[in-house]
Scaffold this active site. Sequence first.
Site, PDB file in Angstrom:
ATOM      1  N   ASN A   1      47.090  83.834   1.143  1.00 22.34           N
ATOM      2  CA  ASN A   1      46.020  83.067   1.786  1.00 22.34           C
ATOM      3  C   ASN A   1      46.013  83.179   3.304  1.00 22.34           C
ATOM      4  OD1 ASN A   1      44.328  81.842  -0.264  1.00 22.34           O
ATOM      5  ND2 ASN A   1      46.275  81.041  -1.008  1.00 22.34           N
TER       6      ASN A   1
ATOM      7  N   GLU B   1      52.846  85.235  -6.576  1.00 25.59           N
ATOM      8  CA  GLU B   1      53.632  85.161  -5.342  1.00 25.59           C
ATOM      9  C   GLU B   1      54.762  84.146  -5.600  1.00 25.59           C
ATOM     10  OE1 GLU B   1      51.034  83.866  -2.175  1.00 25.59           O
ATOM     11  OE2 GLU B   1      51.757  85.374  -0.787  1.00 25.59           O
TER      12      GLU B   1
ATOM     13  N   SER C   1      48.629  76.708  -2.685  1.00 26.89           N
ATOM     14  CA  SER C   1      48.158  77.896  -1.967  1.00 26.89           C
ATOM     15  C   SER C   1      48.683  77.932  -0.549  1.00 26.89           C
ATOM     16  CB  SER C   1      46.633  77.875  -1.892  1.00 26.89           C
ATOM     17  OG  SER C   1      46.078  77.810  -3.165  1.00 26.89           O
TER      18      SER C   1
ATOM     19  N   HIS D   1      52.955  81.030  -7.243  1.00 24.15           N
ATOM     20  CA  HIS D   1      51.541  81.033  -6.878  1.00 24.15           C
ATOM     21  C   HIS D   1      50.775  82.072  -7.698  1.00 24.15           C
ATOM     22  CE1 HIS D   1      48.353  81.699  -3.509  1.00 24.15           C
ATOM     23  NE2 HIS D   1      47.955  80.789  -4.365  1.00 24.15           N
TER      24      HIS D   1
HETATM   25  N1  LIG Z   1      41.375  77.771  -7.173  1.00 19.29           N
HETATM   26  C1  LIG Z   1      42.085  78.854  -6.922  1.00 19.29           C
HETATM   27  O1  LIG Z   1      41.549  79.980  -6.901  1.00 19.29           O
HETATM   28  C2  LIG Z   1      43.562  78.747  -6.654  1.00 19.29           C
HETATM   29  C3  LIG Z   1      44.329  79.914  -6.635  1.00 19.29           C
HETATM   30  C4  LIG Z   1      45.711  79.813  -6.460  1.00 19.29           C
HETATM   31  C5  LIG Z   1      46.281  78.569  -6.276  1.00 19.29           C
HETATM   32  N2  LIG Z   1      45.510  77.440  -6.271  1.00 19.29           N
HETATM   33  C6  LIG Z   1      46.173  76.152  -6.096  1.00 19.29           C
HETATM   34  O2  LIG Z   1      46.316  75.542  -7.366  1.00 19.29           O
HETATM   35  C7  LIG Z   1      46.288  74.119  -7.229  1.00 19.29           C
HETATM   36  C8  LIG Z   1      45.180  73.575  -8.105  1.00 19.29           C
HETATM   37  O3  LIG Z   1      43.950  74.134  -7.682  1.00 19.29           O
HETATM   38  P1  LIG Z   1      42.669  74.144  -8.627  1.00 19.29           P
HETATM   39  O4  LIG Z   1      41.743  75.140  -8.053  1.00 19.29           O
HETATM   40  O5  LIG Z   1      43.080  74.249 -10.045  1.00 19.29           O
HETATM   41  O6  LIG Z   1      42.100  72.669  -8.335  1.00 19.29           O
HETATM   42  P2  LIG Z   1      41.065  71.808  -9.195  1.00 19.29           P
HETATM   43  O7  LIG Z   1      40.395  70.910  -8.234  1.00 19.29           O
HETATM   44  O8  LIG Z   1      40.238  72.685 -10.073  1.00 19.29           O
HETATM   45  O9  LIG Z   1      42.031  70.966 -10.172  1.00 19.29           O
HETATM   46  C9  LIG Z   1      42.992  70.073  -9.703  1.00 19.29           C
HETATM   47  C10 LIG Z   1      43.355  69.131 -10.855  1.00 19.29           C
HETATM   48  O10 LIG Z   1      44.469  68.319 -10.428  1.00 19.29           O
HETATM   49  C11 LIG Z   1      44.285  67.053 -11.017  1.00 19.29           C
HETATM   50  N3  LIG Z   1      45.130  66.081 -10.327  1.00 19.29           N
HETATM   51  C12 LIG Z   1      44.951  65.490  -9.122  1.00 19.29           C
HETATM   52  N4  LIG Z   1      45.968  64.658  -8.856  1.00 19.29           N
HETATM   53  C13 LIG Z   1      46.825  64.711  -9.911  1.00 19.29           C
HETATM   54  C14 LIG Z   1      48.048  64.071 -10.228  1.00 19.29           C
HETATM   55  N5  LIG Z   1      48.614  63.192  -9.397  1.00 19.29           N
HETATM   56  N6  LIG Z   1      48.644  64.355 -11.406  1.00 19.29           N
HETATM   57  C15 LIG Z   1      48.070  65.235 -12.273  1.00 19.29           C
HETATM   58  N7  LIG Z   1      46.912  65.892 -12.015  1.00 19.29           N
HETATM   59  C16 LIG Z   1      46.296  65.620 -10.852  1.00 19.29           C
HETATM   60  C17 LIG Z   1      42.794  66.787 -10.900  1.00 19.29           C
HETATM   61  O11 LIG Z   1      42.370  65.782 -11.790  1.00 19.29           O
HETATM   62  C18 LIG Z   1      42.215  68.169 -11.248  1.00 19.29           C
HETATM   63  O12 LIG Z   1      41.958  68.288 -12.633  1.00 19.29           O
HETATM   64  C19 LIG Z   1      46.084  73.832  -5.743  1.00 19.29           C
HETATM   65  O13 LIG Z   1      47.339  73.632  -5.157  1.00 19.29           O
HETATM   66  C20 LIG Z   1      45.447  75.126  -5.237  1.00 19.29           C
HETATM   67  O14 LIG Z   1      45.673  75.350  -3.880  1.00 19.29           O
HETATM   68  C21 LIG Z   1      44.160  77.501  -6.465  1.00 19.29           C
END
Ligand SMILES: NC(=O)c1ccc[n+]([C@@H]2O[C@H](COP(=O)([O-])OP(=O)(O)OC[C@H]3O[C@@H](n4cnc5c(N)ncnc54)[C@H](O)[C@@H]3O)[C@@H](O)[C@H]2O)c1
Length: 277
Positions: free
Chosen positions: A183, A145, A112, A133
């Site tokens: 963001n 994005e 993000s 994204h």
């Molecule tokens: N939540 C949102 O609305 C949103 C929207 C757009 C982008 N994002 C981005 O997407 C990404 C993930 O966010 P999320 O909300 O799914 O987070 P989340 O916390 O729900 O999930 C993250 C996952 O990554 C796993 N993880 C951590 N380290 C790891 C590794 N080394 N190898 C493999 N897996 C690993 C964790 O076990 C977890 O299951 C982030 O970069 C976030 O900024 C999130």
Amino acid sequence: MVGAGTMGNGIAHVFAQAGWDTALVDVAPDALSRALKTIQANIERLVKKGAGSKEQGAETLGRIRTSTSLDAVKDAAFVVEAASEDAQIKLTLFRELDRAAPPGAILASNTSSISITALAAATKRPAQVIGMHFMNPVPVMQLVEVIRGVETAEETTRRTVEIAKALGKTPVEVSDSPGFVSNRVLMPMINEAIFCVMDGVATPEAVDTVMRLGMGHPLGPLALADLIGLDTCLAILEVLHHDLGDDKYRPAPLLRKLVAAGRLGRKSGQGFYGYRD
Ligand SMILES: NC(=O)c1ccc[n+]([C@@H]2O[C@H](COP(=O)([O-])OP(=O)(O)OC[C@H]3O[C@@H](n4cnc5c(N)ncnc54)[C@H](O)[C@@H]3O)[C@@H](O)[C@H]2O)c1
């Protein structure tokens, strides 16, 4: 697909739905089983709504396999990383993905806010690293994005845009900068909504009602923060604050407090609102 949390399950779902054989990788086995359950529930909902048949749903699910090892990307043409929003985790992952994925594969990050250029520099293939994204919930939201790092090749951008369109999404190209467009605009609004609650201006319900009914937002900023994950919101604000060096991005202390308490929003069952049932 690396990372099977809130975003990873949705991204795996849309790739599999579009016909891609998809490996879903996470370090946490329970994240993988939760992700499969979520994908199955989302497919059932789509079938009920008439957006696809039961057979198509079963085919989508059949194209997804799970793994706790990065070996799963050894034959991948395209890798999307959606691990936790933590620069150290992502830099290490990109170094490892560079070794594990075939030389021609594109490595895309769903980050993000973290610099695509920095993630690319951790690999020996910076021309094939890009930001892709997706928005939450992935199967529903139209936007992707597409973020070009300094070294991203034209061909990498072209291919990523083409894939986003094939997934039924609308890609928008932007340059690498903290928080990109989405963001950089969204997080200050969410942060200000949290300051309003912290300063006693209004309750979370009142803040969200003002923004829904007054500004036409489908979801109020605090309900949206719960959907995104309060830990993810805090991580994004930290990057904006640090990398742009402007105090207008200073995370609200109430946000820090909720994250410290483990109130992460929907994924933990409690954020500004409760979700346990
Ligand atoms: N939540 C949102 O609305 C949103 C929207 C757009 C982008 N994002 C981005 O997407 C990404 C993930 O966010 P999320 O909300 O799914 O987070 P989340 O916390 O729900 O999930 C993250 C996952 O990554 C796993 N993880 C951590 N380290 C790891 C590794 N080394 N190898 C493999 N897996 C690993 C964790 O076990 C977890 O299951 C982030 O970069 C976030 O900024 C999130």
